[in-house]
Design a protein around this motif. Sequence first.
Motif, PDB file in Angstrom:
ATOM      1  N   ALA A 134       0.801  -1.226   0.000  1.00  0.00           N
ATOM      2  CA  ALA A 134       0.000   0.000   0.000  1.00  0.00           C
ATOM      3  C   ALA A 134       0.832   1.272   0.000  1.00  0.00           C
ATOM      4  N   CYS A 135       2.117   1.188   0.314  1.00  0.00           N
ATOM      5  CA  CYS A 135       2.920   2.401   0.464  1.00  0.00           C
ATOM      6  C   CYS A 135       3.288   2.989  -0.893  1.00  0.00           C
ATOM      7  N   THR A 136       3.834   4.192  -0.880  1.00  0.00           N
ATOM      8  CA  THR A 136       4.145   4.902  -2.126  1.00  0.00           C
ATOM      9  C   THR A 136       5.627   5.243  -2.245  1.00  0.00           C
ATOM     10  N   VAL A 137       6.500   4.505  -1.563  1.00  0.00           N
ATOM     11  CA  VAL A 137       7.939   4.749  -1.691  1.00  0.00           C
ATOM     12  C   VAL A 137       8.369   4.481  -3.131  1.00  0.00           C
ATOM     13  N   GLY A 138       9.541   5.012  -3.499  1.00  0.00           N
ATOM     14  CA  GLY A 138       9.975   4.877  -4.880  1.00  0.00           C
ATOM     15  C   GLY A 138      10.409   3.479  -5.248  1.00  0.00           C
ATOM     16  N   THR A 139      11.124   2.811  -4.340  1.00  0.00           N
ATOM     17  CA  THR A 139      11.709   1.512  -4.654  1.00  0.00           C
ATOM     18  C   THR A 139      11.708   0.616  -3.424  1.00  0.00           C
ATOM     19  N   ILE A 140      11.537  -0.671  -3.631  1.00  0.00           N
ATOM     20  CA  ILE A 140      11.672  -1.663  -2.564  1.00  0.00           C
ATOM     21  C   ILE A 140      12.690  -2.707  -3.002  1.00  0.00           C
ATOM     22  N   ALA A 141      13.679  -2.949  -2.160  1.00  0.00           N
ATOM     23  CA  ALA A 141      14.646  -4.030  -2.391  1.00  0.00           C
ATOM     24  C   ALA A 141      14.327  -5.143  -1.404  1.00  0.00           C
ATOM     25  N   TYR A 142      13.960  -6.297  -1.915  1.00  0.00           N
ATOM     26  CA  TYR A 142      13.543  -7.428  -1.088  1.00  0.00           C
ATOM     27  C   TYR A 142      14.596  -8.534  -1.222  1.00  0.00           C
ATOM     28  N   VAL A 143      15.231  -8.879  -0.101  1.00  0.00           N
ATOM     29  CA  VAL A 143      16.204  -9.965  -0.059  1.00  0.00           C
ATOM     30  C   VAL A 143      15.540 -11.157   0.622  1.00  0.00           C
ATOM     31  N   SER A 144      15.704 -12.334   0.045  1.00  0.00           N
ATOM     32  CA  SER A 144      15.000 -13.501   0.576  1.00  0.00           C
ATOM     33  C   SER A 144      15.882 -14.739   0.535  1.00  0.00           C
ATOM     34  N   ALA A 153       5.429 -11.297  -2.854  1.00  0.00           N
ATOM     35  CA  ALA A 153       5.475 -10.557  -4.109  1.00  0.00           C
ATOM     36  C   ALA A 153       4.102 -10.516  -4.772  1.00  0.00           C
ATOM     37  N   LYS A 154       3.347 -11.598  -4.640  1.00  0.00           N
ATOM     38  CA  LYS A 154       2.014 -11.630  -5.243  1.00  0.00           C
ATOM     39  C   LYS A 154       1.129 -10.528  -4.677  1.00  0.00           C
ATOM     40  N   ALA A 155       1.186 -10.321  -3.360  1.00  0.00           N
ATOM     41  CA  ALA A 155       0.390  -9.263  -2.736  1.00  0.00           C
ATOM     42  C   ALA A 155       0.832  -7.889  -3.225  1.00  0.00           C
ATOM     43  N   MET A 156       2.129  -7.717  -3.415  1.00  0.00           N
ATOM     44  CA  MET A 156       2.631  -6.426  -3.855  1.00  0.00           C
ATOM     45  C   MET A 156       2.296  -6.157  -5.320  1.00  0.00           C
ATOM     46  N   VAL A 157       2.433  -7.182  -6.159  1.00  0.00           N
ATOM     47  CA  VAL A 157       2.106  -7.022  -7.573  1.00  0.00           C
ATOM     48  C   VAL A 157       0.616  -6.724  -7.747  1.00  0.00           C
ATOM     49  N   ALA A 158      -0.211  -7.370  -6.945  1.00  0.00           N
ATOM     50  CA  ALA A 158      -1.655  -7.127  -7.023  1.00  0.00           C
ATOM     51  C   ALA A 158      -1.998  -5.684  -6.673  1.00  0.00           C
ATOM     52  N   ALA A 159      -1.129  -5.037  -5.880  1.00  0.00           N
ATOM     53  CA  ALA A 159      -1.371  -3.651  -5.470  1.00  0.00           C
ATOM     54  C   ALA A 159      -0.706  -2.645  -6.400  1.00  0.00           C
ATOM     55  N   GLY A 160      -0.111  -3.126  -7.497  1.00  0.00           N
ATOM     56  CA  GLY A 160       0.428  -2.193  -8.476  1.00  0.00           C
ATOM     57  C   GLY A 160       1.931  -2.138  -8.577  1.00  0.00           C
ATOM     58  N   TRP A 161       2.620  -2.977  -7.827  1.00  0.00           N
ATOM     59  CA  TRP A 161       4.071  -3.027  -7.931  1.00  0.00           C
ATOM     60  C   TRP A 161       4.490  -3.967  -9.061  1.00  0.00           C
ATOM     61  N   ARG A 162       5.708  -3.780  -9.549  1.00  0.00           N
ATOM     62  CA  ARG A 162       6.273  -4.632 -10.588  1.00  0.00           C
ATOM     63  C   ARG A 162       7.655  -5.098 -10.136  1.00  0.00           C
ATOM     64  N   ILE A 163       7.961  -6.359 -10.387  1.00  0.00           N
ATOM     65  CA  ILE A 163       9.308  -6.865 -10.104  1.00  0.00           C
ATOM     66  C   ILE A 163      10.201  -6.457 -11.266  1.00  0.00           C
ATOM     67  N   ASP A 164      11.091  -5.507 -11.000  1.00  0.00           N
ATOM     68  CA  ASP A 164      11.955  -4.979 -12.053  1.00  0.00           C
ATOM     69  C   ASP A 164      12.988  -6.021 -12.470  1.00  0.00           C
ATOM     70  N   TRP A 165      13.617  -6.669 -11.484  1.00  0.00           N
ATOM     71  CA  TRP A 165      14.573  -7.746 -11.743  1.00  0.00           C
ATOM     72  C   TRP A 165      14.799  -8.545 -10.470  1.00  0.00           C
TER      73      TRP A 165
END
Length: 388
Positions: A335-345, A355-367
């Motif tokens: 739900a947040c509006t930050v510019g970028t998220i780096a997710y390490v797993s 990631a599915k929850a984030m993509v459903a909210a409008g985020w895209r996995i850049d790489w």
Amino acid sequence: MSLILRVAARGDGVADDGRHAPLSAPGDTLTETGEVVPGPHHQTPPCRHFPTCGGCQLQQLDDESYAAFVADRIASALDAQGLTAPLRPVLLSPPNTRRRATLHAERGLIGFTAEASHQIVDMRECHILAPPLFALVAPLRALFQRLGLKRRADVHLALADQGPDILVTGFAPQGLEAAEALTGFCERHGVARFSVDDGLGAETRWEPQPVTITLGGVPVGFPPGGFLQATREGEDALVAAVVEAVAGAKTVADLFAGLGTFTFALPGKVYAAEGARDALFALKAAAHLRGRAVFPEHRDLYRRPLTAAELDRFDAVVLDPPRAGAREQAAALAACTVGTIAYVSCNPSSFARDAKAMVAAGWRIDWIQPVGQFRWSTHVELAARFVR
């Protein structure tokens, strides 16, 4: 005859007719009777203990097929959630670079346990441990025999800035003779610290100088049994990916910060949230000593995740949660509006779920940057960049 096409998540080869074959590699042939005929990617396992020892599951794979396995684990986890993303070339840590490991000791034996078993495989060689750690195995075996170790103990090894760090849990020898034996052992073998824990907390028996681990160029106090990335090469790969992902950010939130694996490499001002007090205190002390613009907070991100409003104060967010992922935090991240998220797993499945929850909210996995720092194991890590 059938052809092995890929290696499944648990390490078995999967043939084109659907059969599974342990200890096989892509390109192997599987006969009607189940015999594996080695193909071009099937290498001779280098270790005498393979496949009995549970420290490795995939020594039969050459580097090309092992890298393909790492990438496939991530792609398959994404596919299970209906997702796709660009995968960068896999970065593998070389053999003999593992700087953190937990061995087990009991009645003259020391080593990893057998696969899916509590049986200790008495280690006589190892192709994953860094040489300074493997060099301690035989001396530790002799030390435990001298101290009369009979019940099982866990031996947590790590390479700190000052040398090997040892924490033994489940065994705390007492008396002058034991103290002299431990001191002599540490002096002879260049041990940076030797601690024991019989269930009441770690007690340091040897530490000539404070033990640190350098993160982002900053020496950080290293608690006994503390967490650090398994290899220096793996850490460097993940840090480089994270720094690239948040490049240009002036304020960054580092969630599940630990000792500061990413904190001290990040640009600008950094808010660091961590639930483990010993790790947070070490991070805070190191930042204060170096005058770094780091603002630590003791915060359980499972019980009290940052809200979307809190996250929106930052230009970028970095998170490196435990294997369970960050389900509670992912909703606010979505739900947040930050510019970028780096997710390490360290778990492609929990990453893909979040990631599915984030993509459903409008985020895209850049790489996604796959990292194989647990060489020849089924354990896979990654760093991913999310953008709106």
